[in-house]
Motif scaffolding. Structure first.
Motif, PDB file in Angstrom:
ATOM      1  N   LEU A 227     -10.946  24.806  42.242  1.00 24.83           N
ATOM      2  CA  LEU A 227     -11.815  25.400  43.443  1.00 24.83           C
ATOM      3  C   LEU A 227     -11.832  27.105  42.937  1.00 24.83           C
ATOM      4  N   ALA A 228     -10.614  27.681  42.803  1.00 26.69           N
ATOM      5  CA  ALA A 228     -10.861  29.118  42.755  1.00 26.69           C
ATOM      6  C   ALA A 228     -11.455  29.233  41.347  1.00 26.69           C
ATOM      7  N   VAL A 229     -11.249  28.446  40.240  1.00 31.07           N
ATOM      8  CA  VAL A 229     -11.839  28.770  38.990  1.00 31.07           C
ATOM      9  C   VAL A 229     -13.396  28.598  39.316  1.00 31.07           C
ATOM     10  N   ILE A 230     -13.649  27.734  40.064  1.00 26.41           N
ATOM     11  CA  ILE A 230     -15.266  27.460  40.057  1.00 26.41           C
ATOM     12  C   ILE A 230     -15.931  28.589  41.002  1.00 26.41           C
ATOM     13  N   ALA A 231     -15.072  29.172  41.764  1.00 26.85           N
ATOM     14  CA  ALA A 231     -15.814  30.338  42.489  1.00 26.85           C
ATOM     15  C   ALA A 231     -15.672  31.445  41.751  1.00 26.85           C
ATOM     16  N   THR A 232     -14.704  31.828  40.811  1.00 29.04           N
ATOM     17  CA  THR A 232     -14.774  32.667  39.675  1.00 29.04           C
ATOM     18  C   THR A 232     -15.786  32.659  38.811  1.00 29.04           C
ATOM     19  N   GLY A 233     -16.171  31.390  38.388  1.00 28.05           N
ATOM     20  CA  GLY A 233     -17.112  31.159  37.398  1.00 28.05           C
ATOM     21  C   GLY A 233     -18.464  31.432  38.078  1.00 28.05           C
ATOM     22  N   TRP A 234     -18.624  31.032  39.126  1.00 26.41           N
ATOM     23  CA  TRP A 234     -20.098  31.508  39.835  1.00 26.41           C
ATOM     24  C   TRP A 234     -20.128  33.065  39.936  1.00 26.41           C
ATOM     25  N   ALA A 235     -18.901  33.785  40.309  1.00 26.00           N
ATOM     26  CA  ALA A 235     -19.042  34.880  40.661  1.00 26.00           C
ATOM     27  C   ALA A 235     -19.150  35.814  38.985  1.00 26.00           C
ATOM     28  N   VAL A 236     -18.604  35.322  37.929  1.00 26.92           N
ATOM     29  CA  VAL A 236     -18.700  36.091  36.702  1.00 26.92           C
ATOM     30  C   VAL A 236     -19.735  35.424  35.764  1.00 26.92           C
ATOM     31  N   ASP A 237     -20.706  34.403  36.407  1.00 28.04           N
ATOM     32  CA  ASP A 237     -21.709  33.715  35.790  1.00 28.04           C
ATOM     33  C   ASP A 237     -21.426  33.145  34.445  1.00 28.04           C
ATOM     34  N   ASN A 238     -20.212  32.347  34.561  1.00 23.86           N
ATOM     35  CA  ASN A 238     -19.770  31.745  33.388  1.00 23.86           C
ATOM     36  C   ASN A 238     -19.712  30.257  33.510  1.00 23.86           C
ATOM     37  N   VAL A 239     -20.696  29.637  32.629  1.00 21.56           N
ATOM     38  CA  VAL A 239     -20.777  28.215  32.993  1.00 21.56           C
ATOM     39  C   VAL A 239     -19.412  27.279  32.720  1.00 21.56           C
ATOM     40  N   LEU A 240     -18.927  27.833  31.622  1.00 19.75           N
ATOM     41  CA  LEU A 240     -17.592  26.981  31.157  1.00 19.75           C
ATOM     42  C   LEU A 240     -16.511  27.139  32.236  1.00 19.75           C
ATOM     43  N   LEU A 241     -16.483  28.124  32.869  1.00 16.85           N
ATOM     44  CA  LEU A 241     -15.502  28.202  34.139  1.00 16.85           C
ATOM     45  C   LEU A 241     -15.993  27.204  35.161  1.00 16.85           C
ATOM     46  N   LEU A 242     -17.143  27.262  35.445  1.00 12.86           N
ATOM     47  CA  LEU A 242     -17.799  26.245  36.348  1.00 12.86           C
ATOM     48  C   LEU A 242     -17.268  24.678  36.023  1.00 12.86           C
ATOM     49  N   VAL A 243     -17.621  24.371  34.643  1.00 16.43           N
ATOM     50  CA  VAL A 243     -17.230  23.218  34.159  1.00 16.43           C
ATOM     51  C   VAL A 243     -15.675  22.764  34.391  1.00 16.43           C
ATOM     52  N   GLY A 244     -14.901  23.671  33.701  1.00 16.67           N
ATOM     53  CA  GLY A 244     -13.503  23.610  33.628  1.00 16.67           C
ATOM     54  C   GLY A 244     -13.082  23.532  35.221  1.00 16.67           C
ATOM     55  N   GLY A 245     -13.606  24.308  35.905  1.00 15.71           N
ATOM     56  CA  GLY A 245     -13.020  24.450  37.371  1.00 15.71           C
ATOM     57  C   GLY A 245     -13.316  22.876  38.031  1.00 15.71           C
ATOM     58  N   THR A 246     -14.606  22.504  37.707  1.00 15.94           N
ATOM     59  CA  THR A 246     -14.918  21.272  38.425  1.00 15.94           C
ATOM     60  C   THR A 246     -13.897  20.021  37.884  1.00 15.94           C
ATOM     61  N   LEU A 247     -13.583  20.097  36.619  1.00 17.36           N
ATOM     62  CA  LEU A 247     -12.922  19.097  36.041  1.00 17.36           C
ATOM     63  C   LEU A 247     -11.246  19.240  36.688  1.00 17.36           C
ATOM     64  N   ILE A 248     -10.886  20.379  36.723  1.00 15.00           N
ATOM     65  CA  ILE A 248      -9.434  20.590  37.300  1.00 15.00           C
ATOM     66  C   ILE A 248      -9.436  20.145  38.689  1.00 15.00           C
ATOM     67  N   GLY A 249     -10.556  20.632  39.477  1.00 13.37           N
ATOM     68  CA  GLY A 249     -10.425  20.330  40.979  1.00 13.37           C
ATOM     69  C   GLY A 249     -10.657  18.712  41.129  1.00 13.37           C
ATOM     70  N   ALA A 250     -11.538  18.133  40.253  1.00 13.07           N
ATOM     71  CA  ALA A 250     -11.597  16.596  40.492  1.00 13.07           C
ATOM     72  C   ALA A 250     -10.357  15.722  40.286  1.00 13.07           C
ATOM     73  N   ALA A 251      -9.985  16.327  38.943  1.00 18.26           N
ATOM     74  CA  ALA A 251      -8.643  15.678  38.854  1.00 18.26           C
ATOM     75  C   ALA A 251      -7.747  15.836  39.712  1.00 18.26           C
ATOM     76  N   GLY A 252      -7.428  17.055  40.005  1.00 12.69           N
ATOM     77  CA  GLY A 252      -6.424  17.328  40.889  1.00 12.69           C
ATOM     78  C   GLY A 252      -6.350  16.480  42.548  1.00 12.69           C
TER      79      GLY A 252
END
Length: 465
Positions: A227-252
């Motif tokens: 979730l933290a990575v998703i928020a950071t990805g949104w703030a810095v406008d990085n799609v890969l962080l959004l994807v990675g954060g979503t995968l980490i959050g869902a898997a966790g």
């Protein structure tokens, strides 16, 4: 200097994202886990390379980034190569903490950049930044506490500070309140205060958790890192962080639910266990009640004349690094015509899959690893169950004692077998800190000593039977 055009950068991020997805798919099975891990590493390396080649660095910033990567690699590679499998949960906890802490720091830095803009104020970026700071900070401190508990540097038993409920509620309210203030005003100092409040909340959340709940907290914090990575990805406008954060959050999240089911514990009880003052009693006192002991020769004779044997591995097997020895023992039994298999509990060890990975190191066939739900129906026809360093996952208190912290947890029905042999160092209780009545059953024998030494002695004796 930006060396990659936008379309190439987007394509590189897409390939890295696909690698992450394939990695998680590979990690879902022991047969493909090694390949999945390699694919994930390739995706992460590609992502870092794309960032370096597609970012306009100012002045000496590029050298700062490169030196930081070099220093981090010099520290992390030797640590990762030398860490024992028994310490893998601690390593995972540290990784969670580092990910959350990085997200929180990036949030503060991004907040400083937003505050410098003339139109700074409430926007999606400010909201995302505030969320990233809060969740990242609580993940960092919570993960550090879980590391300290698992490492034994602080007690694994619940630690309840005076007025814990009031402090808990206060830190939650302060974290939410300051995060909202950050989203509204975009002030950097409010971001720092939010970070401090959330960090305190993370400590208070995990301290009262003890015993068998700690591995579940690691998984839960893994989800919050996402979730933290998703928020950071949104703030810095990085799609890969959004994807990675979503995968980490869902898997966790999925892993947390699976572990909670394996423990027979509701997720709500895990999340709000701190408000109840902890979830385990966590005793470490050794019992002085009499038990039936056995010698290696006794165990060898018992196994030699059995028709079906189930070995139940646990954390003690990992500590003793006895996976190769137990594999040789099972191979010898099977060579003698004994139906010998492994009974794998979903939370044996300190994290899901711990025993699978441990036995895979000894080249144990996957067809011999039988999950608890599948091994239990055959327990009444099993002659001998050999429990190696596992205690809580065969403890009948999970069914019979409503006051026990593991009550409701599905267990391996070792008590249904004809005979039970425990390999233990001492009479100290398992990680949940409760006594196991199965140890005192007339059908149970105990072989005391280091698991590897005991198994080696049994193996040697078995060859002479």
């Amino acid at each position: 200097m930006n060396l990659l055009p936008g379309p190439i950068t987007a394509l590189g991020y897409l390939i890295a994202a696909v690698c992450f997805i394939l990695a998680i798919k590979g990690l879902s099975s022991p047969r493909t886990a090694r390949r999945g891990n390699a694919i994930g590493a390739i995706g992460a390396a590609l992502a870092v390379l794309i960032v370096l080649l597609s970012t306009d660095f100012e002045g000496s910033n590029l050298w700062i980034v490169l030196v930081t990567i070099a220093v981090g690699s010099a520290i992390s590679v030797p640590v990762a190569r030398r860490v024992a499998l028994t310490n893998m949960p601690q390593l995972v906890a540290l990784f969670n903490g580092i990910g959350g802490g990085a997200a929180a720091l990036v949030g503060v830095i991004e907040l400083a950049g937003l505050a410098a803009q003339a139109d700074a104020g409430t926007s999606a970026n400010e909201v995302a930044t505030a969320v990233g700071i809060a969740i990242g900070a609580l993940t960092f401190t919570g993960s550090i506490v879980t590391f300290l508990k698992l490492q034994g540097w602080i007690t694994a038993r619940p630690l309840v500070v005076p007025g814990a409920r009031i402090w808990f509620i206060a830190t939650v309210a302060l974290t939410i309140g300051f995060a909202i203030a950050v989203a509204v005003s975009g002030q950097v100092w409010l971001g720092i205060v939010t970070l401090v409040a959330a960090a305190a909340f993370g400590v208070l959340l995990v301290l009262p958790v003890g015993g068998a709940d700690v591995p579940i907290v690691i998984s839960l914090l893994n989800a919050t890192t996402g979730l933290a990575v998703i928020a950071t990805g949104w703030a810095v406008d990085n799609v890969l962080l959004l994807v990675g954060g979503t995968l980490i959050g869902a898997a966790g999240t999925m892993l947390t639910l699976a572990m909670a089911k394996g423990m027979g514990r509701p997720v709500a009880g895990i999340l709000f266990g701190a408000l109840k003052g902890g979830s385990t009693s966590g005793s470490t006192e050794a019992s002085d009640r009499p038990v039936r002991t056995a010698t290696a020769d006794d165990v060898a004779v018992t196994l030699a004349y059995a028709r079906r044997v189930v070995v139940v591995p646990g954390y003690g097997l990992a500590v003793a690094q006895a996976q190769q020895t137990v594999s040789e023992l099972v191979d010898v039994l099977r060579g003698r015509g004994v139906d010998a298999v492994y009974g794998i509990h979903p939370v044996a060890g300190r994290m899901p899959g711990h025993m699978n990975v441990l036995l895979a190191e000894a080249n144990v066939g996957y067809d011999l690893l039988i999950e608890a739900d599948d091994v239990n129906p055959g327990m009444p026809s099993t002659d001998v169950v050999v429990v190696v360093g596992a205690n809580d996952v065969v403890n009948p208190a999970a069914r019979t004692d409503p006051s026990a912290p593991i009550y409701g947890m599905p267990i391996i029905d070792a008590e249904a077998a004809g005979q039970v042999i425990f390999l233990k160092r001492s009479m100290r209780p398992g990680f949940a800190g409760i006594e196991n009545e199965l140890l005192f059953s007339p059908k149970t024998q105990l072989l005391f000593g280091d698991a590897k030494a005991s198994l080696s002695a049994v193996l040697s004796a078995l060859k002479d039977v």
